[in-house]
Write an enzyme that holds these catalytic residues in place. Structure first.
Site, PDB file in Angstrom:
ATOM      1  N   ILE A  31       0.824  -1.223   0.000  1.00  0.00           N
ATOM      2  CA  ILE A  31       0.000   0.000   0.000  1.00  0.00           C
ATOM      3  C   ILE A  31       0.858   1.273   0.000  1.00  0.00           C
ATOM      4  CG2 ILE A  31      -0.339   0.335   2.480  1.00  0.00           C
ATOM      5  CD1 ILE A  31      -3.393   0.444   1.802  1.00  0.00           C
ATOM      6  N   ASN A  85      12.228  -8.403   6.420  1.00  0.00           N
ATOM      7  CA  ASN A  85      12.634  -7.826   7.699  1.00  0.00           C
ATOM      8  C   ASN A  85      12.185  -8.686   8.878  1.00  0.00           C
ATOM      9  OD1 ASN A  85      13.597  -5.537   6.291  1.00  0.00           O
ATOM     10  ND2 ASN A  85      11.537  -4.656   6.260  1.00  0.00           N
ATOM     11  N   GLN A  92      10.741  -4.382  10.610  1.00  0.00           N
ATOM     12  CA  GLN A  92       9.492  -5.156  10.502  1.00  0.00           C
ATOM     13  C   GLN A  92       8.367  -4.443  11.240  1.00  0.00           C
ATOM     14  OE1 GLN A  92       9.562  -9.190  12.042  1.00  0.00           O
ATOM     15  NE2 GLN A  92       7.684  -9.725  10.958  1.00  0.00           N
ATOM     16  N   HIS A  98       6.660 -11.847   5.559  1.00  0.00           N
ATOM     17  CA  HIS A  98       6.418 -11.418   4.182  1.00  0.00           C
ATOM     18  C   HIS A  98       7.735 -11.053   3.527  1.00  0.00           C
ATOM     19  CE1 HIS A  98       6.131  -8.000   6.923  1.00  0.00           C
ATOM     20  NE2 HIS A  98       6.706  -7.270   5.960  1.00  0.00           N
ATOM     21  N   PHE A  99       7.793 -11.292   2.237  1.00  0.00           N
ATOM     22  CA  PHE A  99       8.933 -10.874   1.426  1.00  0.00           C
ATOM     23  C   PHE A  99       8.493  -9.696   0.568  1.00  0.00           C
ATOM     24  CE2 PHE A  99      10.282 -15.062   2.597  1.00  0.00           C
ATOM     25  CZ  PHE A  99      11.663 -15.014   2.605  1.00  0.00           C
TER      26      PHE A  99
HETATM   27  P1  AMP Z   1       7.616  -4.463   6.986  1.00  0.00           P
HETATM   28  O1  AMP Z   1       8.128  -3.108   7.356  1.00  0.00           O
HETATM   29  O2  AMP Z   1       8.669  -5.345   6.355  1.00  0.00           O
HETATM   30  O3  AMP Z   1       6.876  -5.148   8.111  1.00  0.00           O
HETATM   31  O4  AMP Z   1       6.586  -4.212   5.818  1.00  0.00           O
HETATM   32  C1  AMP Z   1       5.204  -4.114   6.000  1.00  0.00           C
HETATM   33  C2  AMP Z   1       4.644  -3.551   4.729  1.00  0.00           C
HETATM   34  O5  AMP Z   1       3.264  -3.781   4.701  1.00  0.00           O
HETATM   35  C3  AMP Z   1       4.860  -2.047   4.558  1.00  0.00           C
HETATM   36  O6  AMP Z   1       5.663  -1.799   3.400  1.00  0.00           O
HETATM   37  C4  AMP Z   1       3.436  -1.502   4.420  1.00  0.00           C
HETATM   38  O7  AMP Z   1       3.342  -0.477   3.473  1.00  0.00           O
HETATM   39  C5  AMP Z   1       2.659  -2.723   4.012  1.00  0.00           C
HETATM   40  N1  AMP Z   1       1.249  -2.733   4.378  1.00  0.00           N
HETATM   41  C6  AMP Z   1       0.731  -2.505   5.601  1.00  0.00           C
HETATM   42  N2  AMP Z   1      -0.615  -2.640   5.555  1.00  0.00           N
HETATM   43  C7  AMP Z   1      -0.937  -2.973   4.281  1.00  0.00           C
HETATM   44  C8  AMP Z   1      -2.164  -3.232   3.603  1.00  0.00           C
HETATM   45  N3  AMP Z   1      -3.344  -3.210   4.244  1.00  0.00           N
HETATM   46  N4  AMP Z   1      -2.117  -3.525   2.275  1.00  0.00           N
HETATM   47  C9  AMP Z   1      -0.928  -3.558   1.634  1.00  0.00           C
HETATM   48  N5  AMP Z   1       0.258  -3.317   2.221  1.00  0.00           N
HETATM   49  C10 AMP Z   1       0.262  -3.023   3.521  1.00  0.00           C
END
Ligand code: AMP
Ligand code: ZN
Length: 138
Positions: A31, A85, A92, A98-99
């Site tokens: 997002i 992360n 994280q 997630h990747f």
């Molecule tokens: P991380 O920092 O590795 O935990 O990445 C989490 C990612 O999830 C971030 O890049 C956010 O922009 C993304 N994210 C959080 N909520 C959503 C959502 N509802 N739909 C799509 N991406 C999301």
């Protein structure tokens, strides 16, 4: 995990821009993308991070990851950076493994900061030995 955002996306309770799905995993657009096509690849089963997921699930996820990365590479016509992360200091935010698959183009300015911790030969050997001799929970 009712409160987990990615579990909610997996179950369809929360909307997402899904680009791929198989029996064990799915992928949807981030997002807040670092670049157009920035995609997250996620197992359907809730596991927190690289240390929490079992090896078979991780292998399956790796297969989906490469498949999706190839699709994105072909769709965007870009190179691909993959990032994952574990823990807050590592960046994280969402505690469902997630990747990140990030399309990369020359001069886009995205990237790891390298050369932030230049070490002496002795310091390199010290950290080398520390890692080699450390235990693993694996
Ligand atoms: P991380 O920092 O590795 O935990 O990445 C989490 C990612 O999830 C971030 O890049 C956010 O922009 C993304 N994210 C959080 N909520 C959503 C959502 N509802 N739909 C799509 N991406 C999301
Ligand atoms: Zn979850």
């Amino acid at each position: 995990m009712d409160e987990c955002i990615f579990c909610q996306i997996a179950s369809g309770k929360m909307e997402s821009f899904k680009v791929y799905e198989d029996d064990d995993s799915f992928a949807f657009l981030d997002i807040h993308p670092a670049a157009p096509g920035h995609t997250l690849v996620v197992p359907k089963k809730h596991t927190a991070d690289i240390f929490d997921i079992d090896e078979i699930s991780l292998r399956r996820l790796a297969g989906s990851l490469r498949h999706i990365a190839s699709k994105i590479k072909n769709a965007i016509g870009s190179d691909i950076m993959i990032m994952q992360n574990n823990g807050r200091a590592a960046g994280q935010i969402v505690d469902h493994i997630h990747f990140h698959v990030i399309p990369r183009t020359e001069g886009d300015g995205i990237g790891l900061m390298r050369g932030m911790a230049e070490l002496t030969k002795e310091q390199m050997e010290e950290i080398q030995n520390k890692i080699k001799e450390a235990s693993s929970d694996d």
